[in-house]
Design an enzyme around this catalytic site. Sequence first.
Site, PDB file in Angstrom:
ATOM      1  N   ASP A  67      -2.889   6.621   6.309  1.00  0.00           N
ATOM      2  CA  ASP A  67      -3.084   7.140   4.959  1.00  0.00           C
ATOM      3  C   ASP A  67      -4.416   6.710   4.352  1.00  0.00           C
ATOM      4  O   ASP A  67      -5.110   5.846   4.899  1.00  0.00           O
ATOM      5  CB  ASP A  67      -1.923   6.704   4.043  1.00  0.00           C
ATOM      6  CG  ASP A  67      -1.520   5.234   4.232  1.00  0.00           C
ATOM      7  OD1 ASP A  67      -2.367   4.443   4.708  1.00  0.00           O
ATOM      8  OD2 ASP A  67      -0.389   4.877   3.907  1.00  0.00           O
ATOM      9  N   ASN A 136       9.802  -0.351  -1.509  1.00  0.00           N
ATOM     10  CA  ASN A 136      10.808   0.696  -1.728  1.00  0.00           C
ATOM     11  C   ASN A 136      11.164   1.418  -0.430  1.00  0.00           C
ATOM     12  O   ASN A 136      11.747   2.490  -0.459  1.00  0.00           O
ATOM     13  CB  ASN A 136      10.295   1.692  -2.776  1.00  0.00           C
ATOM     14  CG  ASN A 136       8.997   2.365  -2.350  1.00  0.00           C
ATOM     15  OD1 ASN A 136       8.573   2.248  -1.202  1.00  0.00           O
ATOM     16  ND2 ASN A 136       8.367   3.085  -3.260  1.00  0.00           N
ATOM     17  N   HIS A 138       9.006   2.639   1.779  1.00  0.00           N
ATOM     18  CA  HIS A 138       8.078   3.667   2.258  1.00  0.00           C
ATOM     19  C   HIS A 138       7.427   3.269   3.579  1.00  0.00           C
ATOM     20  O   HIS A 138       7.236   2.089   3.875  1.00  0.00           O
ATOM     21  CB  HIS A 138       7.043   4.075   1.191  1.00  0.00           C
ATOM     22  CG  HIS A 138       5.943   3.097   0.911  1.00  0.00           C
ATOM     23  ND1 HIS A 138       5.415   2.925  -0.351  1.00  0.00           N
ATOM     24  CD2 HIS A 138       5.243   2.240   1.704  1.00  0.00           C
ATOM     25  CE1 HIS A 138       4.446   2.029  -0.292  1.00  0.00           C
ATOM     26  NE2 HIS A 138       4.325   1.600   0.935  1.00  0.00           N
ATOM     27  N   GLU A 143       6.801   8.073   0.015  1.00  0.00           N
ATOM     28  CA  GLU A 143       7.620   7.425  -0.993  1.00  0.00           C
ATOM     29  C   GLU A 143       9.051   7.977  -0.934  1.00  0.00           C
ATOM     30  O   GLU A 143       9.306   8.998  -0.283  1.00  0.00           O
ATOM     31  CB  GLU A 143       7.005   7.694  -2.376  1.00  0.00           C
ATOM     32  CG  GLU A 143       5.593   7.103  -2.557  1.00  0.00           C
ATOM     33  CD  GLU A 143       5.589   5.598  -2.813  1.00  0.00           C
ATOM     34  OE1 GLU A 143       6.368   4.872  -2.176  1.00  0.00           O
ATOM     35  OE2 GLU A 143       4.770   5.149  -3.649  1.00  0.00           O
TER      36      GLU A 143
HETATM   37  C1  GLP Z   1       0.668   0.277   1.584  1.00  0.00           C
HETATM   38  C2  GLP Z   1       0.461   1.129   2.810  1.00  0.00           C
HETATM   39  C3  GLP Z   1       1.668   1.098   3.701  1.00  0.00           C
HETATM   40  C4  GLP Z   1       2.081  -0.346   3.930  1.00  0.00           C
HETATM   41  C5  GLP Z   1       2.445  -0.997   2.645  1.00  0.00           C
HETATM   42  C6  GLP Z   1       2.942  -2.433   2.802  1.00  0.00           C
HETATM   43  O1  GLP Z   1       1.460   0.889   0.631  1.00  0.00           O
HETATM   44  N1  GLP Z   1       0.151   2.498   2.529  1.00  0.00           N
HETATM   45  O2  GLP Z   1       1.362   1.731   4.931  1.00  0.00           O
HETATM   46  O3  GLP Z   1       3.191  -0.367   4.778  1.00  0.00           O
HETATM   47  O4  GLP Z   1       1.265  -0.973   1.884  1.00  0.00           O
HETATM   48  O5  GLP Z   1       1.920  -3.297   2.464  1.00  0.00           O
HETATM   49  P1  GLP Z   1       1.932  -4.863   2.531  1.00  0.00           P
HETATM   50  O6  GLP Z   1       1.850  -5.189   3.973  1.00  0.00           O
HETATM   51  O7  GLP Z   1       0.715  -5.254   1.782  1.00  0.00           O
HETATM   52  O8  GLP Z   1       3.191  -5.312   1.918  1.00  0.00           O
END
Ligand code: GLP
Length: 253
Positions: A67, A136, A138, A143
């Site tokens: 993304d 959440n 995702h 989402e």
């Molecule tokens: C962002 C990314 C996700 C990732 C998530 C978790 O939202 N788009 O791909 O899984 O962060 O992030 P963290 O590892 O900082 O908790």
Amino acid sequence: MKILILDDAKAASARAAGLIAAQVAARPASVLGLATGGTMEAVYARLIALYRAGEVSFAGVSSFNLDEYVGLAGDHPCSYRHYMRELLFDHIDMAPGAGHLPAGEAPDPEGEALRYEEAIVAAGDIDLQLLGLGLNGHIGFNEPTSSLASITRLKTLTRETREANARFFPAGETPPRLAITMGIGTIMRARQVLLVATGAAKSEAVRQVIEGPVSARWPGSVLQMHRNATLVLDRDAASGLELLDYYLDIHPE
Ligand code: GLP
């Protein structure tokens, strides 16, 4: 699902990096699906260490990230392109241009999303998709209520996600409202998926994803339908699991 529970985040990151290196060793021309976020920082640091130790080469690898934020240029310090260069691409021997991310600043983001999906298909889809997990549930930026069959497209981020990711932005700046993300259907086409979640804050999402119903309410739960999904957790992230003893019994780490 194969559920591996390691003692701490460091051990979980090392295990995940080892699984990625094993994929690349088995198929040097692997197409990797890469992720961003705090959890991946330690995974990439470990991959760089393996590369420096001569244990893995990325010379034949190409990659597609999950993304990118809409509206951020590639040189913006909070863009995922910047993150990937700083934390991985600039430190390994991947060929220049072999690491792909959506162009968040494209004038037609919807067209860019479609182009990105087509590029993944043209590359023969992803061999190993690395995933983090949102609070959440995702995966990528899919989402809650994302179609479980979705392909790469624009998504509006929840307030919770924007607040969780605000720590990566300078004070006073908030993450964009929109992102281009691979779809859940795109992710499910990967031949192997590897999800990494660490820390107690993720324990509810981890529980829902592994033991809850398959539901767009917790998008990661779709991995229950994947034939080759490995979830690497630390003890804290696994702490809410009802069948914890069973998972530890099958794969004592
Ligand atoms: C962002 C990314 C996700 C990732 C998530 C978790 O939202 N788009 O791909 O899984 O962060 O992030 P963290 O590892 O900082 O908790």
